[in-house]
Scaffold this motif. Sequence first.
Motif, PDB file in Angstrom:
ATOM      1  N   SER A 235      56.702  41.030  42.617  1.00  0.00           N
ATOM      2  CA  SER A 235      55.442  40.337  42.258  1.00  0.00           C
ATOM      3  C   SER A 235      56.656  38.629  41.779  1.00  0.00           C
ATOM      4  CB  SER A 235      56.326  40.625  40.687  1.00  0.00           C
ATOM      5  OG  SER A 235      55.676  41.830  39.958  1.00  0.00           O
ATOM      6  N   VAL A 236      56.895  38.655  43.075  1.00  0.00           N
ATOM      7  CA  VAL A 236      57.177  36.724  43.452  1.00  0.00           C
ATOM      8  C   VAL A 236      55.816  36.182  43.525  1.00  0.00           C
ATOM      9  CG1 VAL A 236      59.692  36.905  43.996  1.00  0.00           C
ATOM     10  CG2 VAL A 236      57.443  36.636  45.591  1.00  0.00           C
ATOM     11  N   LEU A 237      55.897  35.016  43.270  1.00  0.00           N
ATOM     12  CA  LEU A 237      54.893  33.656  43.834  1.00  0.00           C
ATOM     13  C   LEU A 237      54.560  33.807  45.206  1.00  0.00           C
ATOM     14  CD1 LEU A 237      52.257  32.695  41.861  1.00  0.00           C
ATOM     15  CD2 LEU A 237      53.750  30.994  41.896  1.00  0.00           C
ATOM     16  N   ILE A 238      53.594  33.898  45.603  1.00  0.00           N
ATOM     17  CA  ILE A 238      53.667  33.703  47.831  1.00  0.00           C
ATOM     18  C   ILE A 238      52.319  32.866  48.279  1.00  0.00           C
ATOM     19  CG2 ILE A 238      53.929  35.377  49.769  1.00  0.00           C
ATOM     20  CD1 ILE A 238      54.805  37.381  48.432  1.00  0.00           C
ATOM     21  N   GLY A 239      52.868  31.598  48.713  1.00  0.00           N
ATOM     22  CA  GLY A 239      51.516  30.761  48.808  1.00  0.00           C
ATOM     23  C   GLY A 239      51.802  30.783  50.170  1.00  0.00           C
ATOM     24  N   GLY A 240      50.332  30.577  50.965  1.00  0.00           N
ATOM     25  CA  GLY A 240      49.905  30.815  52.813  1.00  0.00           C
ATOM     26  C   GLY A 240      49.039  29.575  52.543  1.00  0.00           C
ATOM     27  N   PHE A 241      49.402  28.758  54.041  1.00  0.00           N
ATOM     28  CA  PHE A 241      48.582  27.712  54.831  1.00  0.00           C
ATOM     29  C   PHE A 241      48.812  27.568  55.596  1.00  0.00           C
ATOM     30  CE2 PHE A 241      52.921  26.226  53.046  1.00  0.00           C
ATOM     31  CZ  PHE A 241      53.251  25.214  54.050  1.00  0.00           C
ATOM     32  N   ILE A 242      47.665  26.749  55.714  1.00  0.00           N
ATOM     33  CA  ILE A 242      48.032  27.172  57.990  1.00  0.00           C
ATOM     34  C   ILE A 242      47.535  25.503  57.978  1.00  0.00           C
ATOM     35  CG2 ILE A 242      45.971  27.331  59.163  1.00  0.00           C
ATOM     36  CD1 ILE A 242      45.356  29.871  58.079  1.00  0.00           C
ATOM     37  N   ILE A 243      48.334  25.072  59.093  1.00  0.00           N
ATOM     38  CA  ILE A 243      48.011  23.831  59.004  1.00  0.00           C
ATOM     39  C   ILE A 243      46.843  24.201  61.092  1.00  0.00           C
ATOM     40  CG2 ILE A 243      49.538  21.623  60.913  1.00  0.00           C
ATOM     41  CD1 ILE A 243      49.966  22.471  58.035  1.00  0.00           C
ATOM     42  N   GLN A 244      45.952  23.102  60.747  1.00  0.00           N
ATOM     43  CA  GLN A 244      44.935  22.727  61.857  1.00  0.00           C
ATOM     44  C   GLN A 244      45.283  21.941  62.779  1.00  0.00           C
ATOM     45  OE1 GLN A 244      41.306  23.502  59.338  1.00  0.00           O
ATOM     46  NE2 GLN A 244      41.209  25.715  59.645  1.00  0.00           N
ATOM     47  N   GLY A 245      44.842  21.970  63.962  1.00  0.00           N
ATOM     48  CA  GLY A 245      44.826  20.504  64.668  1.00  0.00           C
ATOM     49  C   GLY A 245      45.609  21.019  66.083  1.00  0.00           C
ATOM     50  N   SER A 246      46.342  19.501  66.902  1.00  0.00           N
ATOM     51  CA  SER A 246      46.591  19.904  67.546  1.00  0.00           C
ATOM     52  C   SER A 246      48.655  20.087  67.741  1.00  0.00           C
ATOM     53  CB  SER A 246      46.286  19.758  68.966  1.00  0.00           C
ATOM     54  OG  SER A 246      46.160  18.481  68.672  1.00  0.00           O
ATOM     55  N   GLN A 247      48.885  18.699  66.536  1.00  0.00           N
ATOM     56  CA  GLN A 247      49.590  17.840  66.544  1.00  0.00           C
ATOM     57  C   GLN A 247      50.556  18.491  65.739  1.00  0.00           C
ATOM     58  OE1 GLN A 247      48.015  13.309  66.185  1.00  0.00           O
ATOM     59  NE2 GLN A 247      48.503  13.594  68.350  1.00  0.00           N
ATOM     60  N   PRO A 248      51.687  17.782  64.884  1.00  0.00           N
ATOM     61  CA  PRO A 248      52.927  18.503  63.783  1.00  0.00           C
ATOM     62  C   PRO A 248      51.966  17.590  62.593  1.00  0.00           C
ATOM     63  CG  PRO A 248      53.995  17.867  65.535  1.00  0.00           C
ATOM     64  CD  PRO A 248      52.542  17.736  66.226  1.00  0.00           C
ATOM     65  N   VAL A 249      52.549  18.206  61.477  1.00  0.00           N
ATOM     66  CA  VAL A 249      51.898  17.496  60.629  1.00  0.00           C
ATOM     67  C   VAL A 249      53.485  17.538  59.713  1.00  0.00           C
ATOM     68  CG1 VAL A 249      50.769  17.763  58.398  1.00  0.00           C
ATOM     69  CG2 VAL A 249      49.596  18.178  60.098  1.00  0.00           C
ATOM     70  N   GLN A 250      53.578  16.542  58.860  1.00  0.00           N
ATOM     71  CA  GLN A 250      54.563  16.259  58.074  1.00  0.00           C
ATOM     72  C   GLN A 250      54.000  16.248  56.752  1.00  0.00           C
ATOM     73  OE1 GLN A 250      56.779  12.437  56.986  1.00  0.00           O
ATOM     74  NE2 GLN A 250      58.869  14.188  57.632  1.00  0.00           N
ATOM     75  N   VAL A 251      54.808  17.934  55.767  1.00  0.00           N
ATOM     76  CA  VAL A 251      53.921  17.802  54.634  1.00  0.00           C
ATOM     77  C   VAL A 251      55.396  18.192  53.383  1.00  0.00           C
ATOM     78  CG1 VAL A 251      52.273  19.380  55.498  1.00  0.00           C
ATOM     79  CG2 VAL A 251      54.529  20.694  54.922  1.00  0.00           C
ATOM     80  N   VAL A 252      54.988  17.929  51.999  1.00  0.00           N
ATOM     81  CA  VAL A 252      56.244  18.780  51.074  1.00  0.00           C
ATOM     82  C   VAL A 252      55.541  19.619  50.653  1.00  0.00           C
ATOM     83  CG1 VAL A 252      56.803  18.096  48.585  1.00  0.00           C
ATOM     84  CG2 VAL A 252      56.425  15.701  50.696  1.00  0.00           C
ATOM     85  N   VAL A 253      56.310  20.805  50.119  1.00  0.00           N
ATOM     86  CA  VAL A 253      56.450  21.870  49.625  1.00  0.00           C
ATOM     87  C   VAL A 253      57.598  22.133  48.461  1.00  0.00           C
ATOM     88  CG1 VAL A 253      56.273  24.020  49.841  1.00  0.00           C
ATOM     89  CG2 VAL A 253      55.441  22.713  52.145  1.00  0.00           C
ATOM     90  N   ARG A 254      56.318  21.903  47.399  1.00  0.00           N
ATOM     91  CA  ARG A 254      57.228  21.947  46.908  1.00  0.00           C
ATOM     92  C   ARG A 254      56.885  23.129  45.031  1.00  0.00           C
ATOM     93  NH1 ARG A 254      56.099  16.288  42.854  1.00  0.00           N
ATOM     94  NH2 ARG A 254      54.189  17.142  41.330  1.00  0.00           N
ATOM     95  N   CYS A 255      57.638  23.630  43.973  1.00  0.00           N
ATOM     96  CA  CYS A 255      57.653  24.302  43.195  1.00  0.00           C
ATOM     97  C   CYS A 255      58.598  23.524  41.846  1.00  0.00           C
ATOM     98  CB  CYS A 255      58.585  25.421  43.328  1.00  0.00           C
ATOM     99  SG  CYS A 255      58.553  26.715  42.050  1.00  0.00           S
TER     100      CYS A 255
END
Length: 483
Positions: A235-255
């Motif tokens: 019952s934990v909260l589970i988030g999924g996401f996909i990075i599309q493209g050919s280069q790395p992406v910098q993201v902030v993931v937060r709760c």
Amino acid sequence: MKIKRLFILALFAVIAPFSFGYVREFDNGIPLAWVKDRTVVMQLSLGSGTRTLRDGFTSFNDSAVDALQTWNPHLAHLQFSWIKNSPVTPTEGDDEMSVIFDNKIFGSNFGSGVLAVTLLAYRNGNFEETDTVFNSAISWDSYRGGLTPPVYDFHRVAIHEFGHTLGLDHPDQAQPKQTVIAIMNSRVSDLDTLAQDDINGVTSIYDTGPAYKAIAGGPVLMDLSTRGTTSTGNSVLIGGFIIQGSQPVQVVVRCLAGSLASFGVSNALFDSVIELRDANNNLIASNDDWFTSNDAQTICSYRRDPPNSIESALLVTLNPGSYTAIVKSYSDAQQAATSGVALFEVYDLRTSSSRLGNVSTRGQVGTGDNILIGGIIVGGNTSKPVVVRALGPTLTQFGVTGVLQNPYLELRNANGNLVEANNDWQQSPEAATISADGKAPPDAKESAMAPTLSPGNYTALVTGVGGTTGTGLIEVYDESPAP
């Protein structure tokens, strides 16, 4: 968490006409300050006001806001913000910055002649929480000019106490003692605003820091978020996401967890932990309290710092692929895991041509504040086709029990107006588009829509038909051509 108590005495003091210098707060030789570039959110709970104060303010909350604004122009790498009439229940140890009237300091007595007390909590030299308590036994007003005891000026005392919040101490109580014209002296006086020494003090702390960074615009899903209830086990909260493209992406993931109480969420998760895993379930990074992270200043420089110190955030550079974030309660031998509402967010910092392609979150769908809510920000100046889905029965194929049997999906714009709603996806006027895009839900009772969204903010809400509850999955797909 170490607590240090500071106070200002309700005694008149004549200030000598020369200065030696400001004094900072220290702990064992370590100077205390906030993480640079942070936005410090003050929870103002000083009453709505029933009279006009002498300086024209109609409430002490308004006077407190003006006191905060007195400091802000001198803070190059920090800013105060505030919530007036905050719904947060003031509590010591909640990592919120509460400002209140009371006749006790969270159960302890005020000393004789004490007008106000600021409590500071800090770790490794960084402030974690501050609480300011004004003595309700004192007769207060808000005014300028000379003091008129027994009625004391709330405004100048608030400026002083918020100086403690920033990391300044009493010059006249330093060792050696400083003889200085300053609002930060321990005794209230006719000085009713900042002196140059006070300004010198905060600029010495916050005049330097990492440059604030702007996130480049573009026709992308710049922010994807989901709010839901997280508990334990499956019952934990589970988030999924996909990075599309050919280069790395910098993201902030937060709760976000505890700070949701500021927005009226009554059962927010108290203390969150976030884990980020790759498609093979390998742990990439995790975080408990974001302000202790090595990336805390950079997160702040993008203005993505969580309001509450014990919320979680990660700054990561990710290769194209699929990722999973797990949001749960912190627990150890002294602190048991709890359940509550949390908000999972992914921000694309737009550091390459790749992009966030979709986000999905699995969580408990209840009623009231406990429904599953997804947030979408469409950047740029062109419209974007998306598919939004709400799944329930399909989750049983993956061993999930107690699923939401009949999801109902709504999409609303930033003004709360309904954009589209769907119960059973095959009844949607966009059913053919959904199928053609390969996004048809496996079960006919599940919901889906395929709108084209103009730039702006949107919210997707998942509930159960007839008030039913269970585990559900909300998904948002970017259907524009991949980079």
